[in-house]
Design an enzyme around this catalytic site. Structure first.
Site, PDB file in Angstrom:
ATOM      1  N   HIS A 125     -39.109  31.865  25.925  1.00 44.13           N
ATOM      2  CA  HIS A 125     -37.449  32.051  26.061  1.00 44.13           C
ATOM      3  C   HIS A 125     -37.299  31.720  27.731  1.00 44.13           C
ATOM      4  O   HIS A 125     -36.581  31.252  28.756  1.00 44.13           O
ATOM      5  CB  HIS A 125     -36.918  33.219  26.540  1.00 44.13           C
ATOM      6  CG  HIS A 125     -36.879  33.414  24.777  1.00 44.13           C
ATOM      7  ND1 HIS A 125     -36.093  33.047  23.986  1.00 44.13           N
ATOM      8  CD2 HIS A 125     -36.937  34.612  23.863  1.00 44.13           C
ATOM      9  CE1 HIS A 125     -35.995  33.466  22.619  1.00 44.13           C
ATOM     10  NE2 HIS A 125     -36.463  34.639  22.729  1.00 44.13           N
ATOM     11  N   ASP A 162     -41.948  32.321  15.673  1.00 39.07           N
ATOM     12  CA  ASP A 162     -40.705  33.664  16.438  1.00 39.07           C
ATOM     13  C   ASP A 162     -39.509  33.326  15.616  1.00 39.07           C
ATOM     14  O   ASP A 162     -39.016  32.612  15.670  1.00 39.07           O
ATOM     15  CB  ASP A 162     -40.809  33.310  17.809  1.00 39.07           C
ATOM     16  CG  ASP A 162     -40.356  34.875  18.314  1.00 39.07           C
ATOM     17  OD1 ASP A 162     -41.226  35.556  18.598  1.00 39.07           O
ATOM     18  OD2 ASP A 162     -39.169  35.096  17.988  1.00 39.07           O
ATOM     19  N   HIS A 164     -36.925  33.502  16.900  1.00 40.22           N
ATOM     20  CA  HIS A 164     -36.288  33.019  18.232  1.00 40.22           C
ATOM     21  C   HIS A 164     -36.182  32.108  18.464  1.00 40.22           C
ATOM     22  O   HIS A 164     -37.275  31.494  18.533  1.00 40.22           O
ATOM     23  CB  HIS A 164     -35.953  34.280  19.231  1.00 40.22           C
ATOM     24  CG  HIS A 164     -35.261  35.590  19.077  1.00 40.22           C
ATOM     25  ND1 HIS A 164     -36.249  36.802  18.362  1.00 40.22           N
ATOM     26  CD2 HIS A 164     -33.846  36.422  19.181  1.00 40.22           C
ATOM     27  CE1 HIS A 164     -35.868  37.868  18.411  1.00 40.22           C
ATOM     28  NE2 HIS A 164     -33.903  38.122  18.316  1.00 40.22           N
ATOM     29  N   ASP A 249     -41.952  38.433  14.056  1.00 30.10           N
ATOM     30  CA  ASP A 249     -40.163  39.177  14.447  1.00 30.10           C
ATOM     31  C   ASP A 249     -39.010  38.494  13.555  1.00 30.10           C
ATOM     32  O   ASP A 249     -37.802  39.039  12.821  1.00 30.10           O
ATOM     33  CB  ASP A 249     -39.283  39.133  16.084  1.00 30.10           C
ATOM     34  CG  ASP A 249     -39.423  38.096  16.242  1.00 30.10           C
ATOM     35  OD1 ASP A 249     -40.526  37.070  16.211  1.00 30.10           O
ATOM     36  OD2 ASP A 249     -39.026  37.957  17.509  1.00 30.10           O
TER      37      ASP A 249
HETATM   38 ZN   LIG Z   1     -38.539  36.979  18.591  1.00 34.22          ZN
END
Ligand SMILES: [Zn+2]
Length: 344
Positions: A125, A162, A164, A249
């Site tokens: 991120h 991931d 996200h 995740d």
């Molecule tokens: Zn993540």
């Protein structure tokens, strides 16, 4: 058997994101313990080096790097609502970027066939000028930039599984045809980016591939997206190096994500990427830890991935079943990507 490099260090426990925070030191502690229990003789264990400022500056702006450095020694600094530093965060973040570089160096130089870097804080991120989503420096992006700009490679693939979307990695390479960024992620979910129409701009058009997936997708949906969208594009790209933003995740146990990927699913995705790398670049694969917030899921998935890294690339691929929920994602992604890639 493949020679696999494992990069791990207890110094990664020193960054604290806050007293009660999902991105906690125990994540790396369980991964290190798991890696120590693996008795494979072909594992080469490395301590990470710190990244240099010049290396971090391949992806981040000097003012932002100075801000992170100034947080060193402070008990706590709030970079955003959920990204907090502690006294040792700056050094730990430099060591996390350096850990993925250590892995990339070992593989690029032929000391190992492939590698897994157990690092934190995570990176995908992190934007050029700001920390975000538990991330400070974009570890995998820095390794990709190092491979292209320092080592002179022309085509590096980043696969980000991931749960996200890796908005930082996407933004860093959005205009670059040298780094193909591919992401599977739950959508909608933090950080809100990663829709199908985000495919890159300018010279980078077509070199960002997003597969936003609804909650509760599992192994079969992921594999179908791999087989019918991601792998065909990756083969045409013909990478000289494969990096994986390996967040765990999207595992069914994870408290932040709502996906249902199992250890077998991670193995199957990795096996596809290994086969691609074997075909295109002598098997050069480096996986680096991103998210993953259930300790048992981390240890079990990490073990499965490290064991798979040791297997030959021609092991059979477990096919995806019909996984009908994956079809609209694949069809709509093809609509946006057809101008750039041959997709049947
Ligand atoms: Zn993540």
């Amino acid at each position: 058997m493949n020679k696999t490099a494992i990069i791990a260090d207890r110094r990664y426990l020193k960054h604290s994101a806050g007293r009660v925070h999902p991105e906690r030191p125990e994540r790396v502690a369980v991964m290190i313990e798991m890696a120590q229990q693996i008795g494979r003789s072909d594992l080469k264990r490395y301590s990470p080096r710190e990244a240099t400022s010049d290396e971090v500056a391949l992806c981040h702006l000097p003012d932002y790097m100075a801000t992170v450095e100034r947080s060193a020694g402070l008990e706590r600094f709030d970079f955003d609502a959920d990204t907090h530093s502690s006294a040792d965060t700056w050094k730990t973040a430099m060591l996390a970027a350096g850990g993925v570089l250590t892995a990339a160096e070992a593989v690029a130089d032929g000391e190992a066939h492939n590698a897994f870097a157990i690092v934190r804080p995570p990176g995908h991120h992190a934007l050029p000028d700001r920390a975000m989503g538990f991330c400070f420096f974009n570890n995998v992006a820095i390794a990709a930039a190092w491979l292209t700009r320092v080592r002179g490679l022309r085509r590096v693939l980043i696969m980000d599984w991931d749960v996200h979307h890796g908005n930082g990695t996407q933004e860093i390479f959005y205009e670059s045809p040298q780094v193909l960024y591919m992401s599977t992620h739950q959508f909608p979910l933090y950080p809100g980016t990663g829709w199908l129409d985000e495919t890159g701009v300018g010279a980078g058009s077509g070199f960002t591939v997003n597969a936003p997936m609804p909650a509760t997708c599992g192994d079969h949906e992921y594999l179908r997206v791999f087989d019918h969208l991601l792998m065909p594009i990756a083969r045409q790209f013909n990478p000289e190096f494969v990096l994986i933003s390996a967040g765990f995740d999207c595992h069914y146990r994870d408290p932040l994500g709502m996906m249902r990927v199992t250890e077998d699913g991670f193995v199957a995705m990795l096996r596809r990427l290994k086969r691609l790398a074997a075909e295109c670049c002598g098997g050069k694969v480096v996986a680096a830890l991103e998210g993953g917030y259930d300790l048992k899921a981390l240890a079990d998935s990490g073990r499965a991935v490290i064991e798979e890294l040791g297997r030959d690339a021609d092991e059979p691929l477990s096919p995806a079943d019909d996984a009908e929920r994956a079809l609209p994602i694949i069809q709509r992604a093809k609509y946006f990507l057809a101008p750039y890639w041959k997709l049947d």
